[in-house]
Design an enzyme around this catalytic site. Structure first.
Site, PDB file in Angstrom:
ATOM      1  CB  SER A  61      -1.047  -0.118   1.216  1.00 18.21           C
ATOM      2  OG  SER A  61      -0.414  -0.042   2.324  1.00 18.21           O
ATOM      3  CB  CYS A  91      -5.026  -7.365  -0.119  1.00 17.79           C
ATOM      4  SG  CYS A  91      -3.845  -7.806   1.287  1.00 17.79           S
ATOM      5  CG  HIS A 175      -4.605 -11.517  -2.267  1.00 16.40           C
ATOM      6  ND1 HIS A 175      -4.190 -10.645  -3.195  1.00 16.40           N
ATOM      7  CD2 HIS A 175      -4.042 -11.376  -0.966  1.00 16.40           C
ATOM      8  CE1 HIS A 175      -3.423  -9.915  -2.478  1.00 16.40           C
ATOM      9  NE2 HIS A 175      -3.250 -10.315  -1.060  1.00 16.40           N
ATOM     10  CD  GLU A 177      -6.032 -11.056  -6.058  1.00 15.29           C
ATOM     11  OE1 GLU A 177      -7.188 -11.079  -5.343  1.00 15.29           O
ATOM     12  OE2 GLU A 177      -5.110 -10.546  -5.414  1.00 15.29           O
TER      13      GLU A 177
HETATM   14  N1  GLN Z   1       0.607  -5.750   3.718  1.00 12.56           N
HETATM   15  C1  GLN Z   1       0.356  -5.204   2.663  1.00 12.56           C
HETATM   16  C2  GLN Z   1       0.085  -3.761   2.825  1.00 12.56           C
HETATM   17  O1  GLN Z   1       0.155  -3.101   3.760  1.00 12.56           O
HETATM   18  C3  GLN Z   1      -0.886  -5.512   2.019  1.00 12.56           C
HETATM   19  C4  GLN Z   1      -0.718  -7.113   1.569  1.00 12.56           C
HETATM   20  C5  GLN Z   1      -1.500  -7.299   0.494  1.00 12.56           C
HETATM   21  O2  GLN Z   1      -1.869  -6.560  -0.412  1.00 12.56           O
HETATM   22  N2  GLN Z   1      -1.208  -8.865   0.250  1.00 12.56           N
HETATM   23  O3  GLN Z   1       0.330  -2.814   1.774  1.00 12.56           O
END
Ligand code: GLN
Length: 200
Positions: A61, A91, A175, A177
């Site tokens: 992110s 996510c 996820h 996908e």
């Molecule tokens: N841990 C990731 C984050 O904080 C997100 C993990 C993911 O998208 N699989 O950005």
């Protein structure tokens, strides 16, 4: 021409954008194509033109935040939402949509919420979808730490929200996908079809 919207609404393929700055956008594209949608990768604001819906994928992110700022996508993404077009975040995509990032859904995401020990796991998850629980793949996933009254929590793990909906915005902490179960994407595509019909 007035015939264009009704023709689109009555049968033409829907077009879904996938934010393609970083993360597993290709896997989302494959699922959406399998379900009959046309897929456009989104990297700059003009890529949002003429889409019926948008997916924000998982990834990292912080990296995606920097990419959104660099490409000046913050206001175009908010305007896309305000226009009534559905958005689906998975996510890191859930994190991007929360109060502390784009502010498109009234939740606060807790990053890497499942802790250092149990970072990645697969669990059957009851989401109220016909056909029973889905096999949800969690990878260093967030959870929903707080949410506003207008947010419907669709699924929980250990009392924490991991799937939610507010109006045309759908978010999941896992996820979909990465599994062969396409029901969560289908749920999103259903809202895209409905929104397009309503706008026609
Ligand atoms: N841990 C990731 C984050 O904080 C997100 C993990 C993911 O998208 N699989 O950005």
């Amino acid at each position: 021409m007035s015939s264009v919207p009704s023709r689109r609404a009555s049968g033409e393929k829907i077009t879904v954008g996938v934010l393609a700055l970083q993360g597993d956008f290709e896997a989302h594209g494959a699922v959406l194509k399998r379900l009959g949608a046309r897929v456009h990768e989104v990297r700059i604001p003009s890529d949002l033109d003429r889409l019926d819906g948008l997916v924000l994928p998982g990834g990292e992110s912080t990296t995606i935040t920097l990419g959104i700022e660099r490409e000046q996508l913050v206001e175009p993404l908010r305007a896309f939402h305000s226009s009534g077009k559905p958005i689906f975040g998975t996510c890191a995509g859930l994190i991007m949509l929360d109060r502390e990032h784009l502010g498109i859904i009234d939740i606060r995401a807790e990053r890497n919420a499942f802790g250092r020990q149990v970072r990645s796991f697969e669990a059957p998850l009851e989401m109220g979808l016909s056909g029973g629980p889905i096999a949800a793949v969690f990878i260093r996933a967030p959870w929903i730490a707080e949410h506003g009254a207008g947010v419907e929590i669709l699924a929980e793990v250990g009392g924490h929200g991991v799937a939610a909906r507010e109006g045309t915005v759908l978010v999941v902490a896992f996820h979909p996908e990465l599994s062969s179960d396409d029901r969560v994407h289908e749920l999103f595509l259903q809202s895209v079809r409905e929104a397009r019909l309503a706008a026609a």
